[in-house]
Design a protein around this motif. Structure first.
Motif, PDB file in Angstrom:
ATOM      1  N   GLU A 296     -17.683  38.073  28.284  1.00  0.00           N
ATOM      2  CA  GLU A 296     -16.888  38.374  27.090  1.00  0.00           C
ATOM      3  C   GLU A 296     -16.935  37.221  26.087  1.00  0.00           C
ATOM      4  N   ILE A 297     -17.046  37.564  24.813  1.00  0.00           N
ATOM      5  CA  ILE A 297     -16.991  36.554  23.754  1.00  0.00           C
ATOM      6  C   ILE A 297     -15.524  36.253  23.453  1.00  0.00           C
ATOM      7  N   LEU A 298     -15.118  35.017  23.664  1.00  0.00           N
ATOM      8  CA  LEU A 298     -13.731  34.619  23.414  1.00  0.00           C
ATOM      9  C   LEU A 298     -13.520  34.086  22.003  1.00  0.00           C
ATOM     10  N   ALA A 299     -14.542  33.484  21.441  1.00  0.00           N
ATOM     11  CA  ALA A 299     -14.426  32.938  20.082  1.00  0.00           C
ATOM     12  C   ALA A 299     -15.784  33.063  19.403  1.00  0.00           C
ATOM     13  N   ARG A 300     -15.742  33.292  18.096  1.00  0.00           N
ATOM     14  CA  ARG A 300     -16.997  33.514  17.372  1.00  0.00           C
ATOM     15  C   ARG A 300     -16.846  33.114  15.913  1.00  0.00           C
ATOM     16  N   THR A 301     -17.893  32.481  15.386  1.00  0.00           N
ATOM     17  CA  THR A 301     -18.014  32.309  13.940  1.00  0.00           C
ATOM     18  C   THR A 301     -19.291  33.019  13.500  1.00  0.00           C
ATOM     19  N   VAL A 302     -19.226  33.649  12.337  1.00  0.00           N
ATOM     20  CA  VAL A 302     -20.386  34.319  11.759  1.00  0.00           C
ATOM     21  C   VAL A 302     -20.560  33.800  10.332  1.00  0.00           C
ATOM     22  N   GLU A 303     -21.621  33.022  10.133  1.00  0.00           N
ATOM     23  CA  GLU A 303     -21.935  32.473   8.806  1.00  0.00           C
ATOM     24  C   GLU A 303     -20.716  31.767   8.195  1.00  0.00           C
ATOM     25  N   ALA A 304     -19.999  31.022   9.032  1.00  0.00           N
ATOM     26  CA  ALA A 304     -18.771  30.366   8.569  1.00  0.00           C
ATOM     27  C   ALA A 304     -19.088  29.092   7.790  1.00  0.00           C
ATOM     28  N   THR A 305     -18.548  29.019   6.587  1.00  0.00           N
ATOM     29  CA  THR A 305     -18.665  27.831   5.749  1.00  0.00           C
ATOM     30  C   THR A 305     -17.271  27.334   5.414  1.00  0.00           C
ATOM     31  N   ARG A 306     -17.107  26.030   5.451  1.00  0.00           N
ATOM     32  CA  ARG A 306     -15.827  25.433   5.069  1.00  0.00           C
ATOM     33  C   ARG A 306     -16.088  24.272   4.118  1.00  0.00           C
ATOM     34  N   ARG A 307     -15.488  24.355   2.934  1.00  0.00           N
ATOM     35  CA  ARG A 307     -15.642  23.301   1.943  1.00  0.00           C
ATOM     36  C   ARG A 307     -14.298  22.646   1.675  1.00  0.00           C
ATOM     37  N   TYR A 308     -14.343  21.356   1.422  1.00  0.00           N
ATOM     38  CA  TYR A 308     -13.178  20.605   0.949  1.00  0.00           C
ATOM     39  C   TYR A 308     -13.562  20.038  -0.409  1.00  0.00           C
ATOM     40  N   GLY A 309     -13.202  20.759  -1.470  1.00  0.00           N
ATOM     41  CA  GLY A 309     -13.647  20.337  -2.795  1.00  0.00           C
ATOM     42  C   GLY A 309     -15.160  20.429  -2.888  1.00  0.00           C
TER      43      GLY A 309
END
Length: 294
Positions: free
Chosen positions: A3-16
């Motif tokens: 089972e997949i418990l956690a997943r990111t798909v094409e996740a981008t995070r910007r700070y400024g």
């Protein structure tokens, strides 16, 4: 497949203007012990914060236990030790554990938890009187108090001596052996090597590789050969080339063979230096030469 418990798909995070994560796709499956390896500032903590619901992605999606990381019910199934923690100095160790345990319907008993992490004799000590290493062990122990399915540990052994570090490794192994899933970040290869089965290397906000420990060990064996000389011919076994002024840096898995090829080719050179690469250098150089897969 588990089972997949956690997943990111094409996740981008910007700070400024700063991109901390750049289109990261990653699955964490039940029963895994995953090491997130990379230098400081690579994006490891940001990724953990997205999984734990402490930050939202600028774009892309993040899932936790089949839903949103922002859902308190989902978050009840995880434990987290962030890179930096601030515990109430006036509380006693036992009081702090009881306070956190009260937020979970099936919490681990205080005695069992403190015993697992070697804190049993500190139950009545005020947190403000603990050493830095003792506070860190308590912060890690609190991630397990809710009997979680999945635990995120961000640089868990910071400030610990060798004995305390190994004791903490044993506690993590015990949790994993009982079916628990662990995501552990570190910039120390030794720590990831001691614990992880699967290794994800993060650099400059990207996943540079996601592979077994054996594959990572192979890349760590890369050497950097530096010399001064005119334009070099194509040489066998060269994994990467960098130029810095009059100096040329060659990355290779077999430095002796490369030097022999230089001599046999009659290439004039001077100032020869051979040294191990850092893990960051090896992965950044090798992966930028090869096509990235989605």
């Amino acid at each position: 497949m588990a089972e997949i418990l956690a997943r990111t798909v094409e996740a981008t995070r910007r700070y400024g203007a700063v991109t901390a994560l750049d289109r990261v796709s990653l699955d964490i499956r039940a029963g895994e012990l995953v090491g997130l390896l990379g230098p400081n500032g690579a994006g490891k903590s940001t990724l953990v914060n997205l999984f734990a619901g402490l930050r939202r992605p600028t774009s892309g999606t993040v899932e936790l236990l089949g839903g949103s990381p922002q859902d308190p019910v989902r978050r009840r199934g995880i434990g987290v030790t962030p890179q930096e923690t601030g515990l109430p100095p006036a509380l006693r160790v036992g009081e702090c554990v009881d306070f956190v345990a009260a937020h979970f319907p099936e919490a681990v008993s205080r005695e069992a938890l403190l015993e697992r992490f070697g804190l049993g004799d500190l139950v009545r000590r005020q947190i403000g009187g603990l050493s830095g290493g003792q506070k860190r062990r308590l912060a890690v122990a609190l991630a397990f108090v809710g009997n979680p399915r999945l635990v995120f540990l961000d640089e868990p052994t910071t400030g610990l001596d060798v004995e305390a570090r190994h004791a903490l490794w044993d506690a993590i192994r015990d949790f994993h052996a009982g079916g628990g899933t662990v995501v552990l970040t570190s910039h120390y290869l030794e720590e990831i090597e001691a614990l992880a089965e699967r290794v994800v290397v993060i650099g400059e906000g990207r996943v540079l590789t996601d592979d077994t420990m054996d594959a990572v060990r192979g890349l760590v064996g890369v050497r950097r050969v530096t010399l001064t000389g005119p334009g070099l011919p194509d040489l066998p076994g060269v994994l990467g080339v960098e130029h810095e002024g009059s100096r040329t840096h060659l990355l290779t898995a077999d430095a002796d063979a490369l030097v022999r090829e230089l001599v046999l080719a009659g290439v004039p050179f001077s100032g020869l230096e051979i040294r191990p690469t850092s893990l960051e250098e090896a992965f950044l150089t090798i992966t930028t030469r090869e096509p990235q897969t989605a």
